[in-house]
Design a protein around this motif. Structure first.
Motif, short mmCIF file in Angstrom:
data_model
loop_
_atom_site.label_atom_id
_atom_site.label_comp_id
_atom_site.label_asym_id
_atom_site.label_seq_id
_atom_site.Cartn_x
_atom_site.Cartn_y
_atom_site.Cartn_z
N LYS A 205 0.84 -1.19 0.00
CA LYS A 205 0.00 0.00 0.00
C LYS A 205 0.88 1.24 0.00
N THR A 206 0.34 2.33 -0.51
CA THR A 206 1.02 3.62 -0.46
C THR A 206 0.18 4.59 0.34
N TRP A 207 0.74 5.04 1.44
CA TRP A 207 0.06 6.02 2.29
C TRP A 207 0.82 7.35 2.19
N GLY A 208 0.10 8.43 2.42
CA GLY A 208 0.73 9.75 2.53
C GLY A 208 1.06 10.03 3.99
N VAL A 209 2.26 10.56 4.24
CA VAL A 209 2.74 10.76 5.61
C VAL A 209 3.40 12.13 5.73
N GLU A 210 3.13 12.81 6.83
CA GLU A 210 3.91 13.98 7.23
C GLU A 210 4.16 13.90 8.73
N LEU A 211 5.43 14.06 9.12
CA LEU A 211 5.84 14.04 10.52
C LEU A 211 6.06 15.47 10.98
N LEU A 212 5.46 15.81 12.13
CA LEU A 212 5.37 17.21 12.53
C LEU A 212 5.81 17.43 13.96
N ARG A 213 6.22 18.65 14.21
CA ARG A 213 6.41 19.13 15.58
C ARG A 213 5.91 20.58 15.64
N TRP A 214 5.05 20.86 16.61
CA TRP A 214 4.61 22.23 16.88
C TRP A 214 5.44 22.73 18.05
N TYR A 215 6.19 23.80 17.78
CA TYR A 215 7.16 24.32 18.75
C TYR A 215 6.71 25.74 19.12
N GLN A 216 6.17 25.88 20.35
CA GLN A 216 5.50 27.11 20.76
C GLN A 216 6.48 28.03 21.49
N ARG A 217 6.91 29.07 20.80
CA ARG A 217 7.77 30.05 21.46
C ARG A 217 7.28 31.45 21.07
N GLU A 218 8.20 32.36 20.69
CA GLU A 218 7.77 33.71 20.33
C GLU A 218 6.83 33.68 19.13
N VAL A 219 6.98 32.66 18.29
CA VAL A 219 6.02 32.37 17.24
C VAL A 219 5.67 30.88 17.36
#
Length: 776
Positions: A205-219
């Motif tokens: 199978k072919t899946w779509g993937v995105e690996l993320l990090r939300w880094y909360q600082r001055e922005v």
């Protein structure tokens, strides 16, 4: 029902012919189906299938992680454009057969600055997060989101590219743990294949993937392992293709969620000074889910509970000519709700107020998506639409409700759908058949269309029930001696590029069209809008994004009699401290209420008002634990109660404070002052206070208080009205959550009212309740 559908097709053959033509255009193939990374195509990656003992403790110390597919999160995609990240993050992923495993190593040079709070699940969007987006069908239409904060609080959500929505109302069962270190934190995810939907079978199978990090600082940094092309408006089209998952199967599984609600309610007539009338109720209910395959889900509910558990947000209902919208909260109706998505709102399940049962089937196979829902309702709630107002009423009879939706996806760039809904009781019915489609010309340009026909018959008594001197024009059409048949259609064109965007839309809702199972509150109505904006990402002072937006819109009835013209210019600035400023000015020409309410005519039957307005919205985080926003609106509006022009001042500040990792406080204050005929008309003050204390990840105490304090200048109304109205409602709820679907709620709520006749706040309602839900 099939006979009704055939009748509708015969009645609306010309509009349906238009839909066929648009459908043909929707199936023009587009060659590009691979994810883009800036100006180049992302190569597919192969995910390893690994076996090994994994202890989900957040530490990533098992040797199997060394064999996993790994990615560096090397790009900041928001608010900047694919720049180098301020911190290092590495992600790992592998297929364990019946479970998908994901791991993260999130570096943080100053761990004391990490933003992490103990909150209920889906309630930590403003914390540091790591997570993954999964398009398990690879169709770029639907994706699952999974995140955790450094304290292990989970978020799961579903994203629909069809209508551009992302909702964390969706929940599933998965496992995660985090481990804090001297240099940041690590996280482990174990997502059972039984919690996902995908094409089953033993093939790769072919899946779509995105690996993320939300880094909360001055922005608020969005870190990703892939670049994001701002000239491509399709977010899911840019996911990384990942091949593998040969052993991914979703065996048959039956899940039972019984519930028990015990409540004691007391009410009294505060005007007569009567005694409290009490009612003790014990209700058993259950949701049953049969996962037939990885694609097919059959769900049933029996006596579903509609207790809100947490009271709805406060909304001003004074001087409001259209019905208020409240979201769905019941799990049975929320599950795979997005399978019914289309551009008209044809299924708003909160209309099904008091069902004894419901059955739902949802399925996705390759390019085919199907969803069906059947439910009864002991309370038939109706939204009566119009072009100058709408209202909600109820029939004194139970009803049957049904919805069917099918969508065919042609490649990744176009689709065709059909929806039909039914509401029917002894003296009333509403049938709807609708067709819709969308087509992406390029990465940044797309067109969507929707056309529907309906047939409605109201009971004889409804017109008299609604009339009240026929102040609402919709009541004129609510006669039981005739069937109402009508059509509605809409088409929109959007272009979203890096430095500019454009949007155009036209809606035509016939006089007698109805969508009673949905939430469409305007008929005998046409609406056109043209919108465009110039966007810059060049840093200027503290602003990293600037937008200048222009809007023109017009409302008419279907005879092209003007209801409203609107021109507006708006500036938006985004910058440090997660700040945003939106300000704008506009002018409107808007008609008032009909002089003669017994006819739907507009020409020579309404006053016309010229209205000017200005607004300012501002939000920012001066510190990581404090959020503040305010909305100011000053200008002209319509005094709907007296059919006059009025001067309005509206102010709504919101402040939220994370007093500790366990305690969150939030206050929303809404103030509205309206002057009409050179004198004050009313002042409304609405206070919404919330306090949450999270003992641990499973246990929470919430306090809610909503207080409305309104004063009215009775001498300035053309009809009698109380000079004051106060309403005070409060609720205290304790929650212990065993899992995503198993929880114990114990709560108490009370309400008090005041007006001229009562003289002071007098309690009129009080309720105590306990609710237990389990998962087997």
């Amino acid at each position: 029902m099939m006979l009704k559908i055939k009748t509708l097709i015969n009645d609306y053959s010309k509009p349906l012919l238009l839909s066929v033509i648009l459908s043909a255009l929707s199936f023009v193939p587009i060659s590009s189906t691979q994810a883009q990374d800036g100006n180049y195509i992302l190569d597919s990656q192969s995910i390893p299938s690994l076996k090994g003992e994994i202890s989900i403790d957040g530490k990533l110390d098992e040797t199997v992680w060394q064999q996993a597919l790994s990615f560096e999160l090397n790009y900041v995609t928001l608010p900047y454009e694919n720049t180098a990240p301020p911190v290092a993050t590495k992600a790992y992923i592998f297929d364990g057969g019946d479970t998908l495993y994901i791991g993260f190593e999130a570096q943080e040079p100053s761990p004391e600055n990490m933003r992490a709070n103990l909150r209920d699940r889906d309630n930590v969007w403003d914390d540091d997060l790591v997570g993954i987006i999964l398009d398990t069908y690879g169709t770029q239409k639907l994706a699952y989101h999974f995140y955790v904060n450094p304290l292990g609080v989970q978020i799961d959500a579903v994203q629909s590219e069809v209508n551009g929505t992302e909702s964390d109302d969706w929940d599933t069962i998965w496992h995660s743990k985090t481990h804090q270190t001297e240099t940041g934190f690590t996280a482990e995810f174990a997502i059972p294949m039984t919690s996902l939907h995908f094409n089953d079978g033993g093939n790769e199978k072919t899946w779509g993937v995105e690996l993320l990090r939300w880094y909360q600082r001055e922005v608020k940094y969005r870190l990703s392992h892939i670049k994001v092309d701002r000239n491509n408006s399709c977010a899911l089209c840019q996911l990384q293709p990942v091949n593998g998952f040969k052993e991914a199967r979703k065996s048959q599984k039956i899940e039972i969620n019984p519930s028990l609600v015990v409540s004691r309610s007391e009410v009294r007539d505060v005007y007569s000074g009567g005694d409290w009338q009490s009612d003790t109720d014990i209700e058993f209910g259950a949701d049953v889910n049969w996962h037939i395959t990885s694609d097919d889900l059959l769900s049933a509910t029996f006596n579903p509970d509609f207790s809100q558990i947490e009271i709805d947000d406060a909304q001003i209902s004074v001087n409001n000519d259209f019905a208020l919208y409240f979201p769905e909260k019941r799990r049975f109706f929320l599950q795979n709700q997005n399978y019914f998505d289309s551009f008209y709102n044809l299924l708003h399940t909160r209309n099904i107020v008091d069902p004894d049962y419901g059955v739902k089937f949802t399925s996705r196979k390759d390019q085919h998506t199907i969803a069906a829902l059947i439910a009864d309702d002991n309370v038939t709630s109706l939204l009566i639409p119009g072009n100058l107002g709408s209202r909600v009423t109820r029939l004194n009879e139970s009803s049957q409700n049904a919805a069917l939706r099918y969508r065919y996806d042609y490649g990744n760039d176009s689709s065709l759908g059909v929806t039909t809904t039914l509401r029917e009781s002894d003296n009333y019915h509403n049938y709807v058949v609708a067709f819709d489609g969308n087509y992406r010309f390029t990465d940044s340009t797309a067109v969507r269309w929707h056309i529907l026909g309906s047939e409605t018959q109201y009971p004889d008594y409804l017109a008299d029930q609604l009339c009240h001197n026929c102040s609402n024009e919709a009541s004129v059409r609510a006669r039981g001696d005739e069937k109402l048949t009508g059509i509605a259609w809409q088409v929109d064109l959007s272009h979203n590029a890096r430095n500019w965007w454009f949007y155009a839309k036209h809606i035509h809702n016939g006089e007698d069209v109805r969508a009673d199972l949905g939430f469409e509150e305007k008929v005998d109505w046409q609406y056109s809008i043209l919108q465009g904006a110039l966007v810059s990402y060049e840093p200027r002072f503290i602003w990293n994004k600037q937008e200048l937006r222009f809007t023109w819109s017009q409302d008419t009835n279907i005879n092209n009699d003007k209801l409203r013209d609107n021109w507006e210019i708006q500036a938006n600035l985004f910058g440090d401290y997660q700040s945003k400023i939106s300000t704008g000015i506009g002018t409107q020409s808007h008609v008032g209420i009909r002089y003669d309410g017994t006819t739907t005519d507009i020409a020579n039957n309404v006053p016309d008002f010229d209205l000017n307005f200005a607004f300012l919205f501002f939000e920012f985080r001066p510190a990581g634990d404090v959020y503040f926003s305010t909305l100011l609106r000053k200008g002209d509006t319509i005094d709907w109660a007296n059919n006059r022009r009025a001067d309005q001042f509206h102010w709504q500040p919101i402040i939220s404070w994370d007093a500790s990792r366990s305690l969150q406080l939030k206050a929303t204050y809404t103030y509205e002052n309206l002057d009409s005929a050179d004198d004050n008309l009313y002042v409304v003050r609405l206070t919404d206070l919330r306090a949450d204390y999270q003992f641990n990840s499973a246990s929470k105490l919430r306090f809610s208080l909503i207080y409305e304090n309104s004063s009215f200048n009775a001498d300035n109304f053309v009809f009698p009205i109380s000079r004051r109205y106060k309403n005070l409602g409060g609720q205290l709820v304790y929650t212990y959550r065993y899992s995503a679907f198993s929880a114990l709620y114990v709560g108490y709520s009370a309400n008090a009212v005041e007006n001229d006749q009562l003289g002071s706040l007098i309690q009129n309602e009080r309720n105590a309740f306990a609710k237990l839900t389990l998962t087997f």
